[in-house]
Design a protein around this motif. Sequence first.
Motif, PDB file in Angstrom:
ATOM      1  N   TYR A   1      -3.411 -28.277   6.554  1.00  0.00           N
ATOM      2  CA  TYR A   1      -2.477 -26.919   6.679  1.00  0.00           C
ATOM      3  C   TYR A   1      -2.212 -25.950   5.272  1.00  0.00           C
ATOM      4  CZ  TYR A   1       0.243 -29.159   9.901  1.00  0.00           C
ATOM      5  OH  TYR A   1       1.198 -30.557  10.539  1.00  0.00           O
ATOM      6  N   LEU A   2      -2.607 -24.421   5.583  1.00  0.00           N
ATOM      7  CA  LEU A   2      -2.828 -23.473   4.171  1.00  0.00           C
ATOM      8  C   LEU A   2      -1.661 -23.263   4.494  1.00  0.00           C
ATOM      9  CD1 LEU A   2      -4.201 -21.816   2.562  1.00  0.00           C
ATOM     10  CD2 LEU A   2      -4.675 -20.001   4.324  1.00  0.00           C
ATOM     11  N   ILE A   3      -0.905 -22.821   3.378  1.00  0.00           N
ATOM     12  CA  ILE A   3       0.496 -22.496   2.547  1.00  0.00           C
ATOM     13  C   ILE A   3       0.322 -21.520   2.371  1.00  0.00           C
ATOM     14  CG2 ILE A   3       2.938 -23.044   1.357  1.00  0.00           C
ATOM     15  CD1 ILE A   3       0.404 -25.542   3.026  1.00  0.00           C
ATOM     16  N   GLU A   4       1.499 -20.365   1.961  1.00  0.00           N
ATOM     17  CA  GLU A   4       0.942 -19.433   0.733  1.00  0.00           C
ATOM     18  C   GLU A   4       2.840 -18.757   0.790  1.00  0.00           C
ATOM     19  OE1 GLU A   4      -2.107 -15.932   1.439  1.00  0.00           O
ATOM     20  OE2 GLU A   4      -2.898 -16.997   3.130  1.00  0.00           O
ATOM     21  N   GLN A   5       3.154 -19.121  -0.396  1.00  0.00           N
ATOM     22  CA  GLN A   5       4.534 -18.690   0.033  1.00  0.00           C
ATOM     23  C   GLN A   5       4.561 -17.573  -1.625  1.00  0.00           C
ATOM     24  OE1 GLN A   5       7.033 -20.011   0.971  1.00  0.00           O
ATOM     25  NE2 GLN A   5       6.105 -20.232   2.072  1.00  0.00           N
ATOM     26  N   SER A   6       5.220 -16.980  -1.443  1.00  0.00           N
ATOM     27  CA  SER A   6       5.126 -15.645  -2.306  1.00  0.00           C
ATOM     28  C   SER A   6       6.729 -15.286  -3.243  1.00  0.00           C
ATOM     29  CB  SER A   6       4.824 -14.246  -2.627  1.00  0.00           C
ATOM     30  OG  SER A   6       4.192 -14.000  -2.059  1.00  0.00           O
ATOM     31  N   ARG A   7       7.667 -14.007  -3.945  1.00  0.00           N
ATOM     32  CA  ARG A   7       8.343 -13.531  -4.004  1.00  0.00           C
ATOM     33  C   ARG A   7       7.736 -12.279  -4.623  1.00  0.00           C
ATOM     34  NH1 ARG A   7      13.602 -16.916  -5.255  1.00  0.00           N
ATOM     35  NH2 ARG A   7      13.143 -16.941  -2.788  1.00  0.00           N
ATOM     36  N   LEU A   8       7.808 -11.540  -4.919  1.00  0.00           N
ATOM     37  CA  LEU A   8       7.405 -10.379  -5.579  1.00  0.00           C
ATOM     38  C   LEU A   8       8.736  -9.071  -5.609  1.00  0.00           C
ATOM     39  CD1 LEU A   8       5.159  -9.171  -7.131  1.00  0.00           C
ATOM     40  CD2 LEU A   8       4.270  -8.299  -5.166  1.00  0.00           C
ATOM     41  N   ASN A   9       9.702  -8.878  -6.846  1.00  0.00           N
ATOM     42  CA  ASN A   9      10.252  -7.885  -7.037  1.00  0.00           C
ATOM     43  C   ASN A   9       9.646  -6.822  -6.943  1.00  0.00           C
ATOM     44  OD1 ASN A   9      12.328  -9.508  -5.709  1.00  0.00           O
ATOM     45  ND2 ASN A   9      12.628 -10.554  -7.654  1.00  0.00           N
ATOM     46  N   ARG A  10      10.450  -5.194  -6.589  1.00  0.00           N
ATOM     47  CA  ARG A  10       9.556  -4.232  -7.573  1.00  0.00           C
ATOM     48  C   ARG A  10      10.611  -3.295  -7.391  1.00  0.00           C
ATOM     49  NH1 ARG A  10       4.536  -2.200  -5.259  1.00  0.00           N
ATOM     50  NH2 ARG A  10       5.311  -0.019  -4.822  1.00  0.00           N
ATOM     51  N   LYS A  11      10.733  -2.560  -8.439  1.00  0.00           N
ATOM     52  CA  LYS A  11      11.868  -2.006  -9.128  1.00  0.00           C
ATOM     53  C   LYS A  11      11.395   0.030  -9.766  1.00  0.00           C
ATOM     54  CE  LYS A  11      16.440  -1.656 -11.887  1.00  0.00           C
ATOM     55  NZ  LYS A  11      16.826  -2.696 -13.134  1.00  0.00           N
ATOM     56  N   ARG A  12      11.557   0.391  -9.424  1.00  0.00           N
ATOM     57  CA  ARG A  12      11.141   1.908 -10.049  1.00  0.00           C
ATOM     58  C   ARG A  12      12.136   2.034 -11.324  1.00  0.00           C
ATOM     59  NH1 ARG A  12       9.536   4.898  -5.737  1.00  0.00           N
ATOM     60  NH2 ARG A  12       9.126   6.780  -5.628  1.00  0.00           N
ATOM     61  N   ILE A  13      11.658   1.654 -11.756  1.00  0.00           N
ATOM     62  CA  ILE A  13      11.936   2.405 -13.514  1.00  0.00           C
ATOM     63  C   ILE A  13      11.918   3.679 -14.339  1.00  0.00           C
ATOM     64  CG2 ILE A  13      12.059  -0.228 -14.562  1.00  0.00           C
ATOM     65  CD1 ILE A  13       9.408   0.634 -15.893  1.00  0.00           C
ATOM     66  N   GLY A  14      12.351   4.054 -15.120  1.00  0.00           N
ATOM     67  CA  GLY A  14      12.572   5.544 -15.580  1.00  0.00           C
ATOM     68  C   GLY A  14      13.102   6.497 -15.707  1.00  0.00           C
ATOM     69  N   GLY A  15      12.889   7.286 -15.514  1.00  0.00           N
ATOM     70  CA  GLY A  15      14.061   9.449 -15.227  1.00  0.00           C
ATOM     71  C   GLY A  15      14.048   9.174 -13.883  1.00  0.00           C
ATOM     72  N   PHE A  16      15.437   9.384 -13.645  1.00  0.00           N
ATOM     73  CA  PHE A  16      15.546   9.774 -12.259  1.00  0.00           C
ATOM     74  C   PHE A  16      14.805  11.021 -11.500  1.00  0.00           C
ATOM     75  CE2 PHE A  16      18.305  12.055  -9.076  1.00  0.00           C
ATOM     76  CZ  PHE A  16      17.094  11.069  -7.616  1.00  0.00           C
ATOM     77  N   TRP A  17      14.691  12.022 -12.645  1.00  0.00           N
ATOM     78  CA  TRP A  17      13.988  13.387 -11.843  1.00  0.00           C
ATOM     79  C   TRP A  17      13.247  13.824 -11.572  1.00  0.00           C
ATOM     80  CZ3 TRP A  17      17.322  15.974  -9.358  1.00  0.00           C
ATOM     81  CH2 TRP A  17      19.131  15.994  -8.927  1.00  0.00           C
ATOM     82  N   ALA A  18      12.299  12.587 -13.085  1.00  0.00           N
ATOM     83  CA  ALA A  18      11.010  12.408 -12.555  1.00  0.00           C
ATOM     84  C   ALA A  18      10.474  12.116 -11.886  1.00  0.00           C
ATOM     85  CB  ALA A  18      10.471  12.113 -15.019  1.00  0.00           C
ATOM     86  N   ASP A  19      11.081  10.872 -11.634  1.00  0.00           N
ATOM     87  CA  ASP A  19      10.402  10.188 -10.341  1.00  0.00           C
ATOM     88  C   ASP A  19      10.782  11.342  -8.820  1.00  0.00           C
ATOM     89  OD1 ASP A  19      11.214   7.980  -8.058  1.00  0.00           O
ATOM     90  OD2 ASP A  19      10.209   6.676  -9.786  1.00  0.00           O
ATOM     91  N   PHE A  20      11.770  11.815  -8.944  1.00  0.00           N
ATOM     92  CA  PHE A  20      12.323  12.539  -7.832  1.00  0.00           C
ATOM     93  C   PHE A  20      11.583  13.735  -7.296  1.00  0.00           C
ATOM     94  CE2 PHE A  20      15.195  15.288  -5.736  1.00  0.00           C
ATOM     95  CZ  PHE A  20      15.311  14.524  -4.680  1.00  0.00           C
ATOM     96  N   LEU A  21      11.447  14.132  -8.693  1.00  0.00           N
ATOM     97  CA  LEU A  21      10.846  15.272  -8.677  1.00  0.00           C
ATOM     98  C   LEU A  21       8.788  14.632  -8.155  1.00  0.00           C
ATOM     99  CD1 LEU A  21      12.350  17.789 -10.983  1.00  0.00           C
ATOM    100  CD2 LEU A  21      12.648  17.617  -7.958  1.00  0.00           C
ATOM    101  N   ASN A  22       8.362  13.962  -8.562  1.00  0.00           N
ATOM    102  CA  ASN A  22       7.225  13.204  -8.265  1.00  0.00           C
ATOM    103  C   ASN A  22       6.428  13.525  -9.740  1.00  0.00           C
ATOM    104  OD1 ASN A  22       5.454  11.909  -7.427  1.00  0.00           O
ATOM    105  ND2 ASN A  22       4.340  13.552  -5.745  1.00  0.00           N
ATOM    106  N   PHE A  23       6.881  13.835 -10.276  1.00  0.00           N
ATOM    107  CA  PHE A  23       6.332  14.085 -11.880  1.00  0.00           C
ATOM    108  C   PHE A  23       5.769  12.571 -12.547  1.00  0.00           C
ATOM    109  CE2 PHE A  23       8.661  17.915 -11.380  1.00  0.00           C
ATOM    110  CZ  PHE A  23       7.432  19.167 -12.021  1.00  0.00           C
ATOM    111  N   SER A  24       7.018  11.966 -12.542  1.00  0.00           N
ATOM    112  CA  SER A  24       6.145  10.365 -12.706  1.00  0.00           C
ATOM    113  C   SER A  24       7.256   9.082 -12.627  1.00  0.00           C
ATOM    114  CB  SER A  24       6.440  10.147 -14.228  1.00  0.00           C
ATOM    115  OG  SER A  24       6.781   9.516 -14.894  1.00  0.00           O
ATOM    116  N   ARG A  25       6.181   8.300 -11.804  1.00  0.00           N
ATOM    117  CA  ARG A  25       7.004   7.101 -11.677  1.00  0.00           C
ATOM    118  C   ARG A  25       6.491   5.702 -12.225  1.00  0.00           C
ATOM    119  NH1 ARG A  25       6.562   9.055  -4.812  1.00  0.00           N
ATOM    120  NH2 ARG A  25       8.493  10.500  -5.021  1.00  0.00           N
ATOM    121  N   GLU A  26       6.959   5.363 -12.311  1.00  0.00           N
ATOM    122  CA  GLU A  26       6.979   3.379 -12.981  1.00  0.00           C
ATOM    123  C   GLU A  26       7.389   2.791 -11.653  1.00  0.00           C
ATOM    124  OE1 GLU A  26       7.949   3.833 -16.895  1.00  0.00           O
ATOM    125  OE2 GLU A  26       6.549   4.600 -17.642  1.00  0.00           O
ATOM    126  N   THR A  27       6.718   1.325 -11.845  1.00  0.00           N
ATOM    127  CA  THR A  27       7.352   0.130 -10.422  1.00  0.00           C
ATOM    128  C   THR A  27       6.890  -0.850 -11.358  1.00  0.00           C
ATOM    129  OG1 THR A  27       6.831   2.146  -9.364  1.00  0.00           O
ATOM    130  CG2 THR A  27       7.424  -0.192  -8.794  1.00  0.00           C
TER     131      THR A  27
END
Length: 187
Positions: free
Chosen positions: A107-133
């Motif tokens: 039996y090979l068991i692979e369990q994980s939990r990974l949460n992704r959250k974008r951080i930083g400024g909305f406009w820089a992210d929305f306009l694709n200048f700067s994105r941090e996850t």
Amino acid sequence: MKELSLILLLLLLTACRSLLPEGGREADNIWTSFEDAKVAFDRIEPYRTRLEDLRDLGFDPTRKANVQILNYSQVAHAVLPNAAMPLEAQPKGMRDCIQAQHQCIGYLIEQSRLNRKRIGGFWADFLNFSRETKMEGWRFVALVALVDGVVVFKQWSGQPAIHELERNHNPLGFLQGAGEGAGGLFK
């Protein structure tokens, strides 16, 4: 009036942060944390734990997702990628599995939990200048080999704490990929 405009602008920019995307990846987890998985795994005793006991601990491919059933050659390959290793040098449980052949399953068991959250400024992210996850979570992998319904071998690996930060910076913002798209117009 200037103060009111400034306050409204600050409120708008602060509220925009909640508009950044969030996500996660969670397999149909048997355990809620890395520690829970490790505790269940540690309760497995080679040559004592039976198939029914494994099911009670959550290692059951018929009732739980992400539990893969392996044949004896897949188990041997997962544990011993170098087939040239003499049988006497292999762990006792693996020797028993290889010698039992079709009576051995894994039996090979692979369990994980990974949460992704974008951080930083909305406009820089929305306009694709700067994105941090920011990514946080855990990953647990276990392999259990059984011969005739009794565990003969076990091993585990994993990451108790995953903390990653992914950064993308595009000086041209939303225009950054426009050159690639325009290239197709001139063919």
